[in-house]
Design a protein around this motif. Structure first.
Motif, short mmCIF file in Angstrom:
data_model
loop_
_atom_site.label_atom_id
_atom_site.label_comp_id
_atom_site.label_asym_id
_atom_site.label_seq_id
_atom_site.Cartn_x
_atom_site.Cartn_y
_atom_site.Cartn_z
N ASP A 420 48.78 35.88 35.70
CA ASP A 420 49.74 36.78 35.08
C ASP A 420 50.95 35.97 34.65
N GLU A 421 52.12 36.56 34.51
CA GLU A 421 53.28 35.82 34.04
C GLU A 421 53.80 34.83 35.07
N LYS A 422 53.49 35.04 36.34
CA LYS A 422 54.08 34.21 37.41
C LYS A 422 53.10 33.22 38.02
N ARG A 423 51.87 33.62 38.22
CA ARG A 423 50.97 32.81 39.05
C ARG A 423 49.54 32.83 38.54
N ILE A 424 48.79 31.83 39.00
CA ILE A 424 47.35 31.75 38.81
C ILE A 424 46.71 31.92 40.18
N VAL A 425 45.63 32.70 40.25
CA VAL A 425 44.87 32.84 41.50
C VAL A 425 43.44 32.44 41.20
N SER A 426 42.90 31.54 42.00
CA SER A 426 41.54 31.02 41.78
C SER A 426 40.71 31.14 43.04
N GLY A 427 39.40 31.34 42.84
CA GLY A 427 38.46 31.37 43.96
C GLY A 427 37.31 30.41 43.68
N ALA A 428 36.77 29.81 44.74
CA ALA A 428 35.79 28.75 44.54
C ALA A 428 34.65 28.85 45.53
N TYR A 429 33.64 28.02 45.29
CA TYR A 429 32.49 27.97 46.20
C TYR A 429 32.83 27.33 47.54
N ASP A 430 34.03 26.75 47.68
CA ASP A 430 34.45 26.24 48.99
C ASP A 430 34.95 27.37 49.90
N GLY A 431 34.88 28.63 49.42
CA GLY A 431 35.29 29.78 50.21
C GLY A 431 36.79 30.02 50.21
N LYS A 432 37.54 29.25 49.44
CA LYS A 432 39.00 29.34 49.45
C LYS A 432 39.52 30.04 48.20
N PRO A 444 55.81 20.17 32.33
CA PRO A 444 55.25 18.83 32.57
C PRO A 444 56.05 18.00 33.56
N ARG A 445 57.28 18.42 33.84
CA ARG A 445 58.11 17.67 34.80
C ARG A 445 57.78 18.02 36.25
N SER A 446 57.05 19.13 36.47
CA SER A 446 56.76 19.56 37.84
C SER A 446 55.74 18.63 38.48
N PRO A 447 55.99 18.17 39.70
CA PRO A 447 55.01 17.31 40.39
C PRO A 447 53.76 18.11 40.77
N SER A 448 52.62 17.47 40.75
CA SER A 448 51.36 18.14 41.04
C SER A 448 51.32 18.74 42.44
N ALA A 449 51.99 18.09 43.37
CA ALA A 449 51.96 18.56 44.76
C ALA A 449 52.67 19.90 44.92
N ALA A 450 53.53 20.28 43.97
CA ALA A 450 54.31 21.52 44.11
C ALA A 450 53.63 22.71 43.44
N LEU A 451 52.47 22.53 42.84
CA LEU A 451 51.88 23.59 42.04
C LEU A 451 51.10 24.62 42.86
N CYS A 452 50.42 24.18 43.91
CA CYS A 452 49.66 25.12 44.75
C CYS A 452 50.60 25.72 45.79
N LEU A 453 50.82 27.03 45.72
CA LEU A 453 51.74 27.68 46.63
C LEU A 453 51.10 27.98 47.98
N LYS A 454 49.84 28.39 47.97
CA LYS A 454 49.19 28.77 49.22
C LYS A 454 47.68 28.77 49.05
N THR A 455 46.97 28.46 50.15
CA THR A 455 45.51 28.53 50.20
C THR A 455 45.11 29.57 51.23
N LEU A 456 44.27 30.52 50.83
CA LEU A 456 43.83 31.61 51.70
C LEU A 456 42.36 31.37 52.06
N THR A 457 42.03 31.51 53.35
CA THR A 457 40.72 31.03 53.82
C THR A 457 39.97 32.05 54.68
N GLU A 458 40.04 33.33 54.35
CA GLU A 458 39.38 34.34 55.18
C GLU A 458 37.90 34.51 54.85
N HIS A 459 37.48 34.21 53.64
CA HIS A 459 36.06 34.36 53.29
C HIS A 459 35.23 33.29 54.00
#
Length: 540
Positions: A420-432, A444-459
């Motif tokens: 949406d306008e704020k975030r991307i949410v992705s799901g993968a075969y790693d269950g995350k 382009p100035r944002s460091p790659s390490a700052a892009l993922c806000l959170k990983t959810l692992t309940e599946h």
């Protein structure tokens, strides 16, 4: 000096003697105050007898002969004379509604400052219920405010919906606004920290386990399962309300609106169902292998298949759906399609994304960059976001075909993606499930390490499909479950106590208010409108 009362037209202007050597200059008055006062009084009498046009012309002439420092003194004298408290003046002339209309264009921070100007301004704001109107404007124009109004229950006090027994006064809405801002800030913090309440639906498939696709709204979740069925769930009680049978293969994709559910299956068919009764109303037989994805909107439907083709359909009604065009160009299964009124976008196992004209169905361009097959994408405005079996997510500019950013973090195939306008949410075969900062990813100035806000692992299995809105993620998996990740926590006593602090912050200045969104410039209508009906969230 001529007599003021003289009728001689030649004496209608004051006459001054001209000192030698200085043309068009006024006489030197010296230090005789009585002479100055006498001559000033004579000039004033002449000035009063002139028309307004002549008076202005004379003053302009005088000003043109003065020096810069004198202009500054004149400016200081004029400034307070030119200031008018028009807000206080309008009600005195019976124009309260005009004063309210003017102040209704203020944003929250400015409206708060306006209350402090004087008692009359405060009265206009209070009697005009301008804080209520500001909240109503937000609810009409912002989906998060719409959702909060429904979920927190204060929608009943807006748009003249309140009961006659209890109509909240102005101070109620004045205190409600900072409370809403605090609620929004809490939700944003929950997204960033991963704080959520989890609800789990066990699909209990009898044979093959797995939920391949889903869509939801406020009341229901519609899911397509590996066991060939479509199941409809009550979103609040999480009970299965209806099962649709008819496909002879796994249900791989679906979409619904307020009239129909359309499903695609590994049995190569597309089936149409009545969303209210569950009755099957149409079956489309065209593709010769599994239908992997579909989208419909505004009288048009696009389907794609393992047979490497894309079918474009004219969709007049549930029973009147006709094939318009078949798009061929991919060299492997077409896994996903999306479209708007400009472009159809398709992604394939051949590692490419192809762009086609919606109106002519002609090929436009190919987006190259993924190193392996592409499993998912979403397209909106100029942005395409895709996920691949190379374990990466890529952001593209559809107009020029450039890859804007590559997101890395998943350990296996990226199977589903939404933004949406704020975030991307992705799901993968790693269950995350990973939540990414979209605005940072586009910088382009944002460091790659700052892009993922959170990983959810309940599946506990592969994540097949997900959707999200401002408050929640709903996801499905090979583990035969549907999970609802709710980031809007119930309001605690501490949250309610914080409202008083935020109300004080409302008057502290732009810096603290900008953090809560009070510095936005908005255009607010003078009266409330109708609150829109609930509609399904944007489908996968």
């Amino acid at each position: 000096m001529a007599d003021v009362s003289s009728s001689d037209t030649s004496q209608s202007q004051p006459q001054f003697s001209q000192p030698s050597g200085r043309k068009d200059s006024l006489p030197m008055m010296g230090g005789d105050d009585s002479t100055y006062n006498e001559q000033k009084e004579t000039c004033v009498q002449y000035f009063d007898n002139w028309s307004e046009i002549n008076q202005v012309e004379f003053v302009e002439h005088i000003l043109s002969r003065m020096c810069h420092s004198q202009h500054g003194q004149i400016n200081s004298f004029l400034k307070p004379m030119l200031q008018r408290d028009f807000i206080s003046a309008l009600p005195a002339k019976g124009l309260d509604h005009v004063a309210e209309q003017i102040l209704s264009y203020l944003d929250a921070y400015s409206l708060c400052k306006a209350e402090l100007v004087c008692k009359e301004w405060q009265r206009v704001i209070s009697e005009g219920m301008l804080w209520k109107k500001l909240i109503e404007y937000r609810v009409r124009t912002n989906t998060m405010w719409q959702g909060l109004a429904d979920r927190r229950g204060w929608i009943k006090y807006l748009f003249s919906r309140g009961s006659k027994d209890y109509q909240p006064i102005h101070s109620f809405f004045r205190k409600l606004y900072p409370g809403i801002m605090h609620d929004i800030e809490n939700i944003e913090n929950n997204w960033r920290s991963g704080k959520h309440q989890l609800q789990r639906i066990l699909c209990r498939s009898e044979n093959s386990k797995g939920v391949y696709c889903l869509q939801y709204d406020d009341k229901k979740i519609v899911s397509g399962l590996r066991d060939n069925t479509i199941k409809l769930w009550d979103k609040n009680t999480r009970e299965c309300k209806r099962i649709l049978n008819g496909h002879t293969g796994s249900v791989l994709c679906l979409q619904y609106d307020d009239q129909v559910i359309v499903t695609g299956s590994s049995d190569s068919t597309v089936r149409v169902w009545d969303v209210n009764t569950g009755e099957m109303t149409n079956t489309l037989i065209h593709h010769c292998e599994a239908v992997l994805h579909l989208r419909f909107a505004d009288g048009m439907m696009v389907t794609c298949s393992k047979d490497r083709s894309i079918a474009v359909w004219d969709m007049q009604s549930a029973t009147d759906i006709n094939l318009r065009r078949v798009l061929v160009g991919h060299r492997a299964a077409v896994n996903v399609v999306d479209f708007d009124d400009r472009y159809i976008v398709s992604a394939s196992g051949d590692r490419t994304i192809k762009v086609w004209s919606t109106s002519t169905c002609e090929y436009v361009r190919t987006l190259n960059g993924h190193r392996r097959g592409i499993a998912c994408l979403q397209y909106r405005d100029r942005l395409v976001v895709s996920g691949s079996s190379d374990n990466t997510i890529r952001l593209w500019d559809i107009e020029c075909g450039a890859c804007l950013r590559t997101l890395e973090g998943h350990e296996e195939l990226v199977r589903c993606i939404r933004f949406d306008e704020k975030r991307i949410v992705s799901g993968a075969y790693d269950g995350k499930i990973k939540v990414w900062d979209l605005q940072a990813a586009l910088d382009p100035r944002s460091p790659s390490a700052a892009l993922c806000l959170k990983t959810l692992t309940e599946h506990t299995g592969r994540v097949f499909r997900l959707q999200f809105d401002e408050f929640q993620i709903v996801s499905s998996s090979h583990d035969d479950t549907i999970l609802i990740w709710d980031f809007m926590q119930p309001e605690s006593d501490a949250d309610m106590a914080t409202r008083q602090t935020l109300e004080e912050q409302l008057t502290t200045g732009p810096r603290s208010m900008s953090r809560l969104g009070f510095n936005e410039q908005i255009r607010l209508p003078s009266s409330g409108g109708n609150f829109p009906n609930n509609r399904p969230y944007s489908p996968e």
